[in-house]
Design a protein around this motif. Structure first.
Motif, mmCIF file in Angstrom:
data_model
loop_
_atom_site.group_PDB
_atom_site.id
_atom_site.type_symbol
_atom_site.label_atom_id
_atom_site.label_comp_id
_atom_site.label_asym_id
_atom_site.label_seq_id
_atom_site.Cartn_x
_atom_site.Cartn_y
_atom_site.Cartn_z
ATOM 1 N N VAL A 360 75.210 -41.602 44.203
ATOM 2 C CA VAL A 360 75.152 -42.909 43.567
ATOM 3 C C VAL A 360 73.906 -42.939 42.681
ATOM 4 C CG1 VAL A 360 75.039 -45.397 43.905
ATOM 5 C CG2 VAL A 360 76.345 -43.987 45.502
ATOM 6 N N VAL A 361 74.129 -42.948 41.367
ATOM 7 C CA VAL A 361 73.012 -42.824 40.426
ATOM 8 C C VAL A 361 72.553 -44.173 39.881
ATOM 9 C CG1 VAL A 361 73.669 -40.490 39.756
ATOM 10 C CG2 VAL A 361 74.614 -42.433 38.493
ATOM 11 N N GLU A 362 73.353 -45.206 40.097
ATOM 12 C CA GLU A 362 72.990 -46.500 39.517
ATOM 13 C C GLU A 362 73.639 -47.626 40.308
ATOM 14 O OE1 GLU A 362 72.481 -47.582 34.958
ATOM 15 O OE2 GLU A 362 74.597 -47.716 35.540
ATOM 16 N N VAL A 363 72.841 -48.614 40.671
ATOM 17 C CA VAL A 363 73.335 -49.819 41.345
ATOM 18 C C VAL A 363 72.705 -51.008 40.652
ATOM 19 C CG1 VAL A 363 73.480 -51.100 43.515
ATOM 20 C CG2 VAL A 363 73.543 -48.595 43.555
ATOM 21 N N ARG A 364 73.546 -51.825 39.982
ATOM 22 C CA ARG A 364 72.974 -52.952 39.238
ATOM 23 C C ARG A 364 74.040 -54.003 38.975
ATOM 24 N NH1 ARG A 364 74.206 -53.313 33.844
ATOM 25 N NH2 ARG A 364 74.892 -51.453 32.699
ATOM 26 N N ASN A 365 73.622 -55.096 38.375
ATOM 27 C CA ASN A 365 74.558 -56.118 37.940
ATOM 28 C C ASN A 365 75.210 -55.697 36.626
ATOM 29 O OD1 ASN A 365 74.024 -57.886 40.081
ATOM 30 N ND2 ASN A 365 72.289 -58.803 39.002
ATOM 31 N N ALA A 366 76.471 -56.070 36.467
ATOM 32 C CA ALA A 366 77.161 -55.824 35.213
ATOM 33 C C ALA A 366 76.664 -56.797 34.155
ATOM 34 C CB ALA A 366 78.668 -55.975 35.413
ATOM 35 N N GLU A 367 77.087 -56.560 32.919
ATOM 36 C CA GLU A 367 76.643 -57.435 31.827
ATOM 37 C C GLU A 367 77.225 -58.841 31.941
ATOM 38 O OE1 GLU A 367 80.556 -55.785 30.633
ATOM 39 O OE2 GLU A 367 78.745 -55.048 31.645
ATOM 40 N N ARG A 368 78.267 -58.981 32.769
ATOM 41 C CA ARG A 368 78.868 -60.290 33.041
ATOM 42 C C ARG A 368 79.055 -60.440 34.539
ATOM 43 N NH1 ARG A 368 84.278 -59.491 30.010
ATOM 44 N NH2 ARG A 368 84.895 -60.980 31.627
ATOM 45 N N SER A 369 79.175 -61.689 34.978
ATOM 46 C CA SER A 369 79.378 -61.937 36.404
ATOM 47 C C SER A 369 80.687 -62.660 36.674
ATOM 48 C CB SER A 369 78.216 -62.762 36.961
ATOM 49 O OG SER A 369 78.108 -64.002 36.265
ATOM 50 N N ASP A 370 81.605 -62.601 35.712
ATOM 51 C CA ASP A 370 82.868 -63.322 35.866
ATOM 52 C C ASP A 370 84.086 -62.408 35.782
ATOM 53 O OD1 ASP A 370 82.640 -62.685 33.204
ATOM 54 O OD2 ASP A 370 83.250 -64.664 32.454
ATOM 55 N N TYR A 371 83.906 -61.123 36.130
ATOM 56 C CA TYR A 371 85.053 -60.216 36.139
ATOM 57 C C TYR A 371 85.998 -60.613 37.272
ATOM 58 C CZ TYR A 371 83.025 -56.999 32.741
ATOM 59 O OH TYR A 371 82.515 -56.438 31.594
ATOM 60 N N ALA A 372 87.255 -60.746 36.954
ATOM 61 C CA ALA A 372 88.232 -61.146 37.966
ATOM 62 C C ALA A 372 88.705 -59.965 38.802
ATOM 63 C CB ALA A 372 89.437 -61.821 37.296
ATOM 64 N N GLU A 373 88.802 -58.798 38.180
ATOM 65 C CA GLU A 373 89.389 -57.635 38.854
ATOM 66 C C GLU A 373 88.400 -56.479 38.919
ATOM 67 O OE1 GLU A 373 92.869 -56.866 36.519
ATOM 68 O OE2 GLU A 373 94.106 -58.219 37.729
ATOM 69 N N THR A 374 88.459 -55.752 40.018
ATOM 70 C CA THR A 374 87.632 -54.557 40.193
ATOM 71 C C THR A 374 88.273 -53.388 39.459
ATOM 72 O OG1 THR A 374 86.862 -55.319 42.347
ATOM 73 C CG2 THR A 374 86.673 -52.955 41.890
ATOM 74 N N ARG A 375 87.463 -52.604 38.783
ATOM 75 C CA ARG A 375 87.954 -51.437 38.063
ATOM 76 C C ARG A 375 87.130 -50.199 38.438
ATOM 77 N NH1 ARG A 375 91.927 -53.570 37.682
ATOM 78 N NH2 ARG A 375 93.008 -54.454 35.871
ATOM 79 N N VAL A 376 87.826 -49.080 38.595
ATOM 80 C CA VAL A 376 87.182 -47.790 38.815
ATOM 81 C C VAL A 376 87.443 -46.969 37.562
ATOM 82 C CG1 VAL A 376 87.025 -45.741 40.271
ATOM 83 C CG2 VAL A 376 87.577 -47.963 41.293
ATOM 84 N N LEU A 377 86.426 -46.834 36.730
ATOM 85 C CA LEU A 377 86.546 -46.171 35.433
ATOM 86 C C LEU A 377 86.024 -44.742 35.557
ATOM 87 C CD1 LEU A 377 85.112 -49.136 33.324
ATOM 88 C CD2 LEU A 377 87.500 -48.700 33.951
ATOM 89 N N ALA A 378 86.867 -43.779 35.226
ATOM 90 C CA ALA A 378 86.515 -42.385 35.477
ATOM 91 C C ALA A 378 86.771 -41.510 34.267
ATOM 92 C CB ALA A 378 87.319 -41.855 36.666
ATOM 93 N N ARG A 379 85.865 -40.562 34.046
ATOM 94 C CA ARG A 379 86.145 -39.524 33.068
ATOM 95 C C ARG A 379 87.357 -38.715 33.565
ATOM 96 N NH1 ARG A 379 81.534 -39.187 29.741
ATOM 97 N NH2 ARG A 379 79.654 -40.071 30.715
ATOM 98 N N PRO A 380 88.220 -38.231 32.672
ATOM 99 C CA PRO A 380 89.454 -37.538 33.103
ATOM 100 C C PRO A 380 89.255 -36.453 34.154
ATOM 101 C CG PRO A 380 89.563 -37.994 30.763
ATOM 102 C CD PRO A 380 88.184 -38.407 31.200
ATOM 103 N N PRO A 381 88.225 -35.587 34.072
ATOM 104 C CA PRO A 381 88.075 -34.558 35.123
ATOM 105 C C PRO A 381 87.780 -35.123 36.509
ATOM 106 C CG PRO A 381 86.821 -33.974 33.153
ATOM 107 C CD PRO A 381 87.237 -35.411 32.990
ATOM 108 N N ALA A 382 87.333 -36.401 36.552
ATOM 109 C CA ALA A 382 86.961 -37.005 37.842
ATOM 110 C C ALA A 382 88.021 -37.962 38.362
ATOM 111 C CB ALA A 382 85.624 -37.720 37.709
ATOM 112 N N LEU A 383 89.218 -37.944 37.778
ATOM 113 C CA LEU A 383 90.248 -38.900 38.175
ATOM 114 C C LEU A 383 90.641 -38.764 39.638
ATOM 115 C CD1 LEU A 383 92.803 -39.304 35.239
ATOM 116 C CD2 LEU A 383 91.516 -41.102 36.413
ATOM 117 N N GLU A 384 90.788 -37.535 40.126
ATOM 118 C CA GLU A 384 91.191 -37.349 41.523
ATOM 119 C C GLU A 384 90.127 -37.894 42.465
ATOM 120 O OE1 GLU A 384 93.192 -36.598 44.932
ATOM 121 O OE2 GLU A 384 93.944 -36.664 42.879
#
Length: 427
Positions: A360-384
């Motif tokens: 875990v290289v970074e733990v912080r607040n996002a640029e907004r605090s009103d995201y409705a849905e959680t997203r896991v965004l991955a570079r293609p080699p890290a999809l699995e």
């Protein structure tokens, strides 16, 4: 899991004559054994002539999925799973573990959304999943727990009952009197079941009822513990009476008795070799764990269903106990951003990820605090790896998205939204 490997499995997929020929060939020539997995040792046959028995020579951990389906006589299916267990054997450490999973555990079923884990087998058969219900049950287990099962055994009620009778029944001590006026019969009616407390000998029919009833205070958790108690009783009987050589010799007759109710991908030699390996493991090297009340929390789904959800770190501790601390190590860099107004959420999620071995290289607040849905965004080699992380956190597959740049010095960015649940124990 000796009863599965030595009683139900021997000769699966073969008729009586074909089995005799294959058994002879397997013991004398070992022509069908996977390279490096099965060897042979020599014993004495009943007539005094040399008898070569397969021996498990592989060094990798063996994981076997055991499914008990709710098939009644004459029903075409598809069926749900009344019982879901993982048997894990370490040939090097000479250890064996059994993990029992509650049928009402709420999980992501890949391709089908969230549901009880016992529906995975049903959905796979009903909707033509590649490999059917067994394959979808295996993929559901892998996605949610990171456990890959190379082998499987699926058993119905009839085969279980017959297998116990072929052993001559089992001896076990019933800890409390069981009164179940609503025990289900074979035709969706009731067949009242009563069993007094105390040590006693049970036949196949009574053992099946003992393993299926939920009419005690612990409900399904008690039932899973009784199923594990039955496994120990079967193992004890087979070993105490030195039944394994007899079971192997009687394999054609055993197969004729149970073949309609069993399905497996174990080969003949693998079954015999694993049965012998299991018999050699000392009692103090056997661990049986139930995903029970301390690892789960009650949850009511949006449509009102009463189910169970995992407490991730508690489940992780149990899995590490059975499969070793290196069970699932994901060598990826992860950032966790809190896109909600809930303080400390990102830190709690980062802590829940620690046992997976991610950096875990970074733990912080996002640029907004009103995201409705959680997203896991991955570079293609890290999809699995992203899918494994999503499964561990109880997120659906739809939460995972491939992106060329997740906007962090990482391979995976977890951006938490309002839909991310708080579960007792923290996550």
């Amino acid at each position: 899991m000796l009863w599965v490997l030595s009683v139900l499995g021997l000769g699966l997929g073969l008729g009586r004559l074909a089995y005799r020929l294959a058994f002879q060939q397997a013991l004398e020539e070992r022509s069908s054994a996977p390279a490096g997995a099965v060897g042979a040792t020599t014993g004495m046959a009943s007539g005094g002539s040399p008898l070569r028995l397969p021996e498990w020579t592989g060094r990798e951990r063996v994981n076997l999925l055991v499914l008990g389906i709710d098939q009644r006589e004459g029903e075409p299916g598809p069926w749900r799973t009344d019982t879901l267990m993982v048997v894990t054997v370490d040939p090097v450490a000479r250890s064996l573990g059994v993990l029992s999973i509650p049928r009402d555990l709420w999980v992501t079923i890949p391709g089908f959304g969230e549901n009880r884990i016992n529906t995975a087998h049903f959905l796979g058969d009903a909707y033509g999943y590649p490999g059917g219900g067994i394959a979808l049950a295996q993929e559901t287990l892998r996605y949610n727990f990171g456990i890959t099962t190379s082998y499987y055994v699926r058993v119905n009620f009839t085969a279980f009952e017959k297998a116990i009778d072929l052993l001559g029944g089992i001896d076990l001590c019933v800890p409390e009197t069981i009164d179940d006026p609503r025990y289900p019969d074979a035709h969706y009616g009731y067949e009242p079941f009563h069993l007094p407390a105390g040590c006693q000998h049970l036949d196949g029919r009574t053992t099946l009822k003992y393993a299926r009833t939920r009419a005690t205070s612990g409900g399904d958790f008690d039932r899973m513990r009784r199923q594990q108690q039955v496994l120990r009783a079967v193992r004890e009987r087979v070993l105490r009476l030195n039944m394994l050589p007899t079971l192997i010799a009687r394999a054609p007759a055993l197969w004729e008795a149970v073949r309609e109710g069993v399905r497996t991908n174990l080969t003949l030699e693998e079954m015999i070799a694993l049965a012998r390996l299991a018999a050699e493991i000392p009692e103090d090297r056997i661990r049986m764990i139930v995903i029970g009340p301390s690892m789960t929390s009650p949850y009511t789904t949006p449509d009102g269903a009463e189910v169970l959800v995992r407490i991730p770190e508690k489940v992780q501790e149990a899995l590490a106990d059975l499969f070793g601390p290196q069970r699932l190590r994901l060598e990826v860099r992860v950032a966790v951003w809190n896109g909600t107004l809930r303080p400390g959420l990102a830190a709690r999620v980062a802590a829940a990820l620690a046992p997976l071995g991610v950096e875990v290289v970074e733990v912080r607040n996002a640029e907004r605090s009103d995201y409705a849905e959680t997203r896991v965004l991955a570079r293609p080699p890290a999809l699995e790896a992203a899918r494994q992380i999503a499964g561990w956190l109880g997120l659906p597959l739809t939460a995972v998205t491939a992106v060329p740049d997740p906007l962090c010095a990482c391979e995976i960015l977890i951006r938490l939204g309002a839909d991310f649940p708080e579960i007792p124990g923290g996550r």
